[in-house]
Write an enzyme that holds these catalytic residues in place. Structure first.
Site, short mmCIF file in Angstrom:
data_model
loop_
_atom_site.label_atom_id
_atom_site.label_comp_id
_atom_site.label_asym_id
_atom_site.label_seq_id
_atom_site.Cartn_x
_atom_site.Cartn_y
_atom_site.Cartn_z
CE LYS A 1 6.53 0.51 -3.02
NZ LYS A 1 5.62 -0.13 -3.44
CG ASP B 1 4.98 -0.17 0.15
OD1 ASP B 1 4.40 -1.16 -0.65
OD2 ASP B 1 6.12 -0.62 1.18
P1 NDP Z 1 1.52 -0.69 6.95
O1 NDP Z 1 2.62 -0.12 7.73
O2 NDP Z 1 -0.24 -0.05 6.70
O3 NDP Z 1 1.02 -2.06 7.28
C1 NDP Z 1 2.78 -3.13 7.41
C2 NDP Z 1 1.89 -4.24 8.47
O4 NDP Z 1 2.69 -5.58 7.93
C3 NDP Z 1 2.88 -4.33 10.19
O5 NDP Z 1 1.15 -4.83 10.59
C4 NDP Z 1 3.38 -4.50 10.01
O6 NDP Z 1 4.00 -5.11 11.59
C5 NDP Z 1 3.99 -5.97 9.22
N1 NDP Z 1 4.80 -6.05 8.36
C6 NDP Z 1 5.78 -4.72 8.22
N2 NDP Z 1 7.08 -5.43 7.66
C7 NDP Z 1 6.86 -6.84 9.04
C8 NDP Z 1 8.04 -7.80 8.72
N3 NDP Z 1 9.31 -7.08 8.42
N4 NDP Z 1 7.77 -8.64 9.56
C9 NDP Z 1 6.18 -8.97 9.84
N5 NDP Z 1 5.62 -7.96 9.87
C10 NDP Z 1 5.73 -7.32 9.30
O7 NDP Z 1 2.31 -1.45 5.10
P2 NDP Z 1 0.64 -1.58 4.20
O8 NDP Z 1 -0.42 -2.76 4.49
O9 NDP Z 1 0.44 -0.64 3.36
O10 NDP Z 1 1.36 -2.65 3.35
C11 NDP Z 1 2.04 -4.34 3.68
C12 NDP Z 1 2.24 -4.82 2.29
O11 NDP Z 1 1.58 -4.73 1.47
C13 NDP Z 1 3.40 -4.69 1.89
O12 NDP Z 1 4.19 -5.36 0.71
C14 NDP Z 1 3.37 -3.74 0.46
O13 NDP Z 1 3.99 -2.92 -0.19
C15 NDP Z 1 2.24 -4.38 0.18
N6 NDP Z 1 1.51 -3.13 -0.92
C16 NDP Z 1 0.47 -2.25 -0.27
C17 NDP Z 1 0.21 -1.37 -0.73
C18 NDP Z 1 -1.02 0.18 0.08
O14 NDP Z 1 -1.35 0.80 -1.19
N7 NDP Z 1 -0.98 0.37 1.13
C19 NDP Z 1 -0.61 -2.05 -2.40
C20 NDP Z 1 0.25 -3.01 -2.51
C21 NDP Z 1 1.11 -3.78 -1.92
P3 NDP Z 1 4.73 -3.72 11.84
O15 NDP Z 1 3.65 -2.45 12.82
O16 NDP Z 1 5.40 -4.56 13.10
O17 NDP Z 1 6.10 -3.58 11.48
O1 2IT Z 2 3.22 -1.57 -3.60
C1 2IT Z 2 1.83 -0.93 -4.49
O2 2IT Z 2 1.99 -1.00 -5.03
C2 2IT Z 2 2.08 0.07 -3.37
N1 2IT Z 2 2.29 0.62 -2.54
C3 2IT Z 2 0.96 1.38 -4.02
C4 2IT Z 2 1.46 1.59 -5.10
C5 2IT Z 2 1.15 3.38 -5.65
O3 2IT Z 2 1.34 4.13 -6.43
O4 2IT Z 2 -0.41 3.85 -5.50
#
Ligand code: NDP
Ligand code: 2IT
Length: 466
Positions: free
Chosen positions: A145, A185
């Protein structure tokens, strides 16, 4: 606390003697001591250790070779300075990191996070979790990461571009299609991946699958954008099916409004569920009528193009309400999908969800439920899928993007949709294999931890002490 009652033998804290086993508490204390100021990392390791201690109790090789102790120590942590110039001509200085946790079963693989809260400890917890998650997918990927404390909010496209280029100026020497393959992420989506891939290509003069989540024009895979949210919903459906239920008519509470949340909302809606909340770090919206595809598309546009706030939803969709500085867990629901960030669902929230009749929780985010909340869900014996199992669809399709890049081909959408469902089914089955507790209850946390651990651990045993 459960941890205190355990007295299992375990791997030694120091290199004194093979037989110098400590108990779970001693192990966790050691992790705390060696990782000061990194509570999220300690939390992630403790959650895994609680299950692994039981599993390896009678497995001497895992003790002798100090396997969990080694997985909980990243192969390396690369830390670097990232300088960039803002639109006003000021020089800004950020920190960047790449944590390469473990490459026993494949190249390091995992996202990059840009958020002001990012620290080395955050990325160590995420890389540790990723190691187990990637093993669960069945694909050959190790865990890593990266990220920075850079805040993309309020920055112009050019500022984001300059930051991404500067970040890659250092990162490029540590990654590669067969070495370490980052992706997106929090705060890193298609725009940022484009800028980083462009800079990697410029620096190395190589067009390889060094990043995933790329645009379709330059080596990206169909359905990678949707994969995490869709996968978390498929996992939820698989859990419900074990009780003879599905998502038809179920009220769903979802947090976040980014990539994972919007695609989870989309798939829940497609499968007949009614999504009534989304959120961001400022508050949540409650839409009792339920979100339609049109409303979800509006949110995607708001977040990805206008880069606005979820509070604007109530102006666009009358009948909905905005709740500033609140999380959505008090809204009664049948199923919940925390899809924002770590520790966004605390013990008290978990108790509220259970009291309100929530039957199933599928974690779209990484470690969104704190340890107390995890114990509440386990004690209530509701269906509870940890992020390392439920959100693995994203990295799984990243793995498929790597395969397509290596073979220099692109698979069709139907094929990828089928593979994502197959992979999520496989993860569910692996969790069931190690998580069945009798009486029809599956402890998915335990199942995911053991199944993920076993694959990595057995590869490490094969390599000897390296
Ligand atoms: P995005 O940046 O697209 O969206 C993040 C969302 O979470 C936004 O709505 C953001 O709001 C909110 N958020 C972020 N930080 C906080 C906080 N401290 N408190 C409350 N809300 C918060 O990210 P993703 O959707 O990609 O990621 C969301 C989660 O999913 C993370 O935990 C990530 O690690 C996990 N994840 C993502 C993957 C991917 O493929 N993208 C794969 C697997 C897991 P704001 O705009 O206010 O910051
Ligand atoms: O937390 C996760 O699994 C991700 N942000 C996606 C990682 C990836 O390599 O697609």
């Amino acid at each position: 606390m459960r941890a205190a009652s355990r007295s299992n033998r375990f791997m030694g804290e120091c290199a004194m003697a093979v037989s110098d086993h400590v108990d779970l508490n001693g192990f966790v204390e050691g992790v705390k001591k060696r990782n000061p100021g990194q509570p999220e990392f300690v939390q992630a390791v403790q959650e895994v250790a609680e299950d692994i201690f039981d599993f390896i109790q009678d497995k001497e090789a895992y003790h002798r070779e100090q396997i969990l102790r080694r997985i909980a120590e990243p192969d390396r942590v690369i830390s670097f300075r990232v300088c960039w110039e803002d639109d006003a001509g000021n020089i800004r200085v950020q920190r960047g990191w790449r944590v390469q946790n473990n490459n026993s079963i494949g190249p390091y693989k995992g996202g990059i996070r840009f958020h002001p809260s990012v620290t080395e400890g955050t990325l160590k917890f995420l890389a540790f979790e990723q190691t187990f998650k990637n093993a669960l997918t069945g694909l050959p990927m190790g865990g890593g990461k990266g990220g920075s404390n850079f805040n993309p909010k309020g920055k112009s496209d050019r500022e984001v571009m300059r930051f991404c280029q500067s970040f890659m100026n250092e990162l490029y020497r540590h990654i590669g299609a067969d070495i370490d393959v980052p992706a997106g992420d929090i705060g890193v989506g298609a725009r940022e991946i484009g800028y980083m891939f462009g800079q990697y290509k410029r620096l190395t003069n190589e067009f390889t699958g060094v990043l995933t989540g790329k645009g379709l024009e330059y080596g990206g895979s169909l359905i990678r954008t949707e994969a995490t949210g869709y996968g978390a919903t498929y996992f939820l459906l698989n859990m419900l099916k074990t009780k003879g239920e599905d998502l038809q008519g179920k009220v769903a509470v979802i947090s976040g409004s980014g990539n994972v949340a919007t695609h989870a909302a989309e798939k829940v809606t497609m499968l007949g569920g009614k999504v009534v909340t989304l959120s961001d770090s400022d508050g949540f919206v409650h839409d009792p009528a339920g979100m339609t595809q049109e409303k979800i598309n509006w949110v995607k546009q708001l977040k990805n193009v206008r880069r606005g706030r979820i509070s604007e939803y109530v102006d666009a969709f009358p009948g909905s309400s905005y709740h500033a500085d609140k999380t959505p867990w008090g809204v009664p629901c049948d199923v919940a999908l925390p899809c924002a960030t770590q520790n966004e669902l605390l013990g008290a929230d978990a108790r509220l969800l259970v009291a309100n009749g929530c039957k199933a929780v599928s974690e779209g985010a990484n470690m969104p439920t704190d340890l107390e909340g995890v114990h509440v869900f386990k004690d209530a014996r509701i269906l509870f899928a940890p992020g390392k199992a439920a959100n693995a669809g994203g990295v799984a399709v990243s793995g498929l993007e790597m395969s397509q890049n290596s073979a220099r081909i692109s698979w069709k959408e139907e094929e990828l949709q089928r593979l994502l469902i197959d992979i999520m089914d496989g993860i569910h089955a692996r969790c069931m294999e190690y998580g069945q507790q009798g009486g029809g209850y599956c402890d998915y946390v335990k199942g995911a931890n053991i199944a993920g651990f076993k694959k990595v651990a057995d590869a490490m045993l094969a390599y000897g002490v390296v």
